[in-house]
Design a protein around this motif. Structure first.
Motif, short mmCIF file in Angstrom:
data_model
loop_
_atom_site.label_atom_id
_atom_site.label_comp_id
_atom_site.label_asym_id
_atom_site.label_seq_id
_atom_site.Cartn_x
_atom_site.Cartn_y
_atom_site.Cartn_z
N GLN A 55 56.08 94.57 54.82
CA GLN A 55 57.41 94.53 55.44
C GLN A 55 58.44 93.91 54.51
N ASN A 56 58.04 92.92 53.74
CA ASN A 56 58.98 92.31 52.80
C ASN A 56 59.44 93.30 51.75
N PHE A 83 63.15 95.12 51.92
CA PHE A 83 64.11 94.87 50.84
C PHE A 83 64.46 96.16 50.12
N THR A 84 63.47 97.02 49.91
CA THR A 84 63.75 98.30 49.22
C THR A 84 64.74 99.14 49.99
N PHE A 109 63.30 94.55 61.04
CA PHE A 109 63.85 93.19 60.98
C PHE A 109 64.10 92.77 59.54
N SER A 110 63.13 93.02 58.66
CA SER A 110 63.31 92.66 57.25
C SER A 110 64.48 93.41 56.64
N MET A 111 64.63 94.68 56.97
CA MET A 111 65.73 95.46 56.43
C MET A 111 67.08 94.89 56.88
N ALA A 118 71.73 89.54 53.77
CA ALA A 118 71.62 88.64 52.62
C ALA A 118 72.27 89.24 51.38
N LEU A 119 72.07 90.53 51.17
CA LEU A 119 72.64 91.17 49.98
C LEU A 119 74.16 91.23 50.04
#
Length: 307
Positions: free
Chosen positions: A106-107, A111-112, A189-191, A197-198
């Motif tokens: 998921q990380n 992020f990708t 959720f990670s996305m 954050a980005l």
């Protein structure tokens, strides 16, 4: 007579009252506002947790004499769990499930997607976000039914697409199926977190890195990650705890075949309601709680060091 400045200061001292809270409500009103929430937390969270710890110290069962008159056994349930090979198997499967599907899967995928969608067209970004969020917000029972239909041995969608009839994915590859399932469902959720954050990464720094000829990996390592490392730790903490306590695998495999996909939440359920050993299951729940606390403390310590 007292000095003139002291006389002038006395009325202001009398009229000034130190504020007991930031809203200026006063201590009594502030306590009145938070009391209902504290009562609900105590009734629905604190009391069940304490009751579960107490049951874990007894031989309480679902039926039989011990269900009416349980006896205190101390730490026998804990020591029995630590020597139980089924508990060790469930612990190993839980660690594998968390590491592969959450910490790594998921990380990286979250992020990708967040990094790729930054430069995508608006309509494409909205479509991708909608599809990813749809997998996250659907009820667990609906998602489990869809995956069972997709991975079915006879008429499953995956077998029809791969032209591999007869492969029972949930029986032959239970943990791999669960890892892919949780990766697909929990990436949203990670996305979302990495997208936010980005947004705080200064575009000027990214543009400077491009001008000096930095590659994508160098840009991520030297420019992006220093700004979002706190978000990475926070995201890893949350998805690790959620995955370690996830009960969705039961809807797909029920822990089978032959305990091959029996993570700790499923093992606790089987011991409590399948075997009726409520005291034993409560002791294992307490061990799972301790593991969650250890994981949380490790991540929080790392987060403090990074700041």
């Amino acid at each position: 007579m007292p000095p003139v400045d002291q006389v002038l200061a006395e009325p202001s001292r009398r009229t000034r009252r130190p504020a007991t809270d930031s809203a200026g409500l006063g201590r009594a009103r502030a306590v009145g506002f938070v009391t209902p929430a504290l009562i609900l937390i105590g009734v629905f969270l604190v009391f069940p947790a304490l009751w579960s710890i107490y049951i874990g110290l007894t031989n309480y069962t679902l039926t039989g004499p011990a269900s009416v008159d349980p006896k205190t056994v101390g730490l026998d349930n804990v020591t029995g769990a630590l020597s139980d090979p089924l508990f060790g198997n469930s612990l190993w499967l839980t660690l594998l499930y968390v590491l592969a599907s959450a910490v790594i899967g998921q990380n990286i995928l979250g992020f990708t997607l967040a990094w790729t969608m930054r430069s995508a067209r608006r309509w494409l970004r909205r479509v991708v976000e909608a599809l990813v969020l749809l997998a996250w917000i659907l009820p667990s029972t609906v998602v489990a039914y869809l995956w069972i239909a997709a991975l079915d041995r006879d008429n499953g969608t995956l077998n029809l697409m791969l032209q591999t009839p007869g492969i029972a994915w949930l029986v032959q590859y239970p943990m791999s199926s669960l890892i892919v399932f949780n990766l697909w469902r929990g990436t949203a959720f990670s996305m979302l977190l990495y997208s936010s954050a980005l947004a705080v990464v200064p575009p000027s720094q990214l543009e400077t890195a491009r001008l000096v000829g930095a590659g994508k990996l160098s840009m991520l390592r030297d420019v992006v990650f220093p700004h979002i490392r706190g978000h990475v730790l926070t995201n890893t903490l949350l998805i690790s705890l959620w995955t370690a306590n996830d009960f969705s695998p039961f809807l797909l495999t029920a822990g089978g075949p032959n305990h091959a996909s029996e993570t700790l939440p499923v093992f606790i359920y089987q011991q409590a309601l399948g075997s009726g050993q409520l005291g034993y299951a409560s002791a294992i729940s307490f061990l799972l709680l301790l593991m969650n606390l250890v994981i949380a403390l490790v991540y929080l310590r790392l987060l403090r060091r990074r700041r």
